[in-house]
Scaffold this motif. Sequence first.
Motif, PDB file in Angstrom:
ATOM      1  N   PRO A 228       5.600   1.722   1.113  1.00 25.93           N
ATOM      2  CA  PRO A 228       4.260   1.996   0.610  1.00 25.93           C
ATOM      3  C   PRO A 228       3.211   1.165   1.344  1.00 25.93           C
ATOM      4  O   PRO A 228       3.522   0.191   2.030  1.00 25.93           O
ATOM      5  N   THR A 229       1.963   1.559   1.187  1.00 27.33           N
ATOM      6  CA  THR A 229       0.852   0.773   1.722  1.00 27.33           C
ATOM      7  C   THR A 229       0.318  -0.120   0.612  1.00 27.33           C
ATOM      8  O   THR A 229      -0.012   0.361  -0.468  1.00 27.33           O
ATOM      9  N   TYR A 230       0.289  -1.396   0.858  1.00 29.14           N
ATOM     10  CA  TYR A 230      -0.231  -2.333  -0.130  1.00 29.14           C
ATOM     11  C   TYR A 230      -0.928  -3.448   0.620  1.00 29.14           C
ATOM     12  O   TYR A 230      -0.839  -3.561   1.839  1.00 29.14           O
ATOM     13  N   PHE A 231      -1.668  -4.284  -0.095  1.00 24.55           N
ATOM     14  CA  PHE A 231      -2.266  -5.439   0.560  1.00 24.55           C
ATOM     15  C   PHE A 231      -1.704  -6.721  -0.047  1.00 24.55           C
ATOM     16  O   PHE A 231      -1.263  -6.745  -1.196  1.00 24.55           O
ATOM     17  N   ASN A 232      -1.700  -7.767   0.767  1.00 22.55           N
ATOM     18  CA  ASN A 232      -1.139  -9.059   0.372  1.00 22.55           C
ATOM     19  C   ASN A 232      -2.236 -10.007  -0.078  1.00 22.55           C
ATOM     20  O   ASN A 232      -3.317 -10.049   0.507  1.00 22.55           O
ATOM     21  N   LEU A 233      -1.939 -10.780  -1.105  1.00 24.25           N
ATOM     22  CA  LEU A 233      -2.782 -11.882  -1.537  1.00 24.25           C
ATOM     23  C   LEU A 233      -1.959 -13.156  -1.409  1.00 24.25           C
ATOM     24  O   LEU A 233      -0.842 -13.220  -1.929  1.00 24.25           O
ATOM     25  N   THR A 234      -2.475 -14.143  -0.694  1.00 21.82           N
ATOM     26  CA  THR A 234      -1.760 -15.398  -0.539  1.00 21.82           C
ATOM     27  C   THR A 234      -2.628 -16.548  -1.016  1.00 21.82           C
ATOM     28  O   THR A 234      -3.851 -16.477  -0.957  1.00 21.82           O
TER      29      THR A 234
END
Length: 484
Positions: A228-234
């Motif tokens: 899937p397409t997702y975004f990362n939060l770090t």
Amino acid sequence: MNSRLMCTVSDDKTVRIFDTETHKQIRAVKLDTKASCCSYSSDGHLILVGLGSGNEEDPERKEGAYVVLSEEDLTIVYEARDSKLALLACRYSPIGDLYALTSMDGMIYIYKTGDFSIKAICKGHTGCVSHIDFSQDGRFIMSNSTAGEIMFWDSSSGEPQIPKMVKELKWSTNTCIYSYATQGFYGPYDDKVELMSACRSNGRDLIAMADNCGRLRIGNAPCVKDDPTYFNLTGHAAIVKSCEFACDDSHLYSIGGSDGTILQWRVSLDGAALSVATKGEVMSDDLAVELLFHGKVLDKNRNTENVLNDIPVALCQLEEGLVEVDGLKPWQKMIIAPSLVPIEDSSEPSDSLELEFIYGFTTDHSRQSLMYTSESELLFFAGSVAVLMEQQKRKQRFYSHHHASISAMTASANGSLIASGDVAEAPTIRIWNSMTLETLAVLQGFHRRGICHLKFASNNKHLASVGLDRMHSWAVYDWQNNHI
């Protein structure tokens, strides 16, 4: 239920309630046992707290007990103990007539809210029961265990249910990391990342997954496809133990396992650009070869470095046949799609999340973890984020360009320059402007394992650094010209 309030529990035996609008703690109480999980009742008047440390060598006196607290003043309304091992998760049913607690003994304990009597005990997991969710009508329960299992239960009798009998159910929450709605996060290959927590928004459009590398991944719900397409939060230093959406979906809260911090993320509905850490620069081939033969025993394993730096080593090894592909996990064999398969949106979520506030800071890595700037702002670091805070307004600004846990920090004499170093196989030292948060220089290549101390010279042209390697090597940089 008040969407401004957030409740946390921890190993310091405290229960704390924060106002997430003013960013202040408003109530707290100390229990006599370490706490491991908590949950608000459906009306917000009660707080259920599970107790236990999970340490078999040094168990707590009330290991496996639980308490029900009044939300108004945190006084104990009820206390009981049916398990002898630590409780790992707890939750009220949507209707509010039941509550359930999961234990390291592999069982789920279900109670009546009215008289606190036990209604049923669910037995069948071979591992510790780690996650639990109720169906929308409260009649069924979905649970996960540390053995990689997913099971379904009748909440009235505690009897297990076969998957095809519950495949049409709507779930009130989705905190189970093994479920139909979260299976896409596991991807087409095994990168050895351990997923710790999941949370679906109350609007059912977003789902968040936290892992042991300090990442939060946000995707559209349900997330079923392999890639899937997702975004990362770090922002967290290492393990993210838990994540939870506010009841009005205005914020997402994440709790670190070892950094002692709570990160508050604001959900933006306009699709604005994310204010999150950028992907790390991939190290040069020469430096990678040098590190390969350096001989140091590093605290952080190579797979974690690959994950945080977005280096798909596991995928390459899989394609080249260097690693074997495991068969289906136990929970994957139990997943059955509903008759009417929901439409899945595999694109990147239109909503964005922006880091709004950090509660707590890191103190165990360095003596340089808290200081004032020339503008009387508090300067500290939490996980991989450096924070500048105006105390009176309780507003924070973030420097989030590190992609490993920050371990040392210093400010120049006039406070305009900040230097911060991190813990990594090839640690970086970043010099940045305290007003604009612009990165001025990145120093890398000399130190190993991490940075434990930094100090600017009086002329601000030179920077001294001490490493975390066995010999505690030190260097003096002409940082403007990027050489020692």
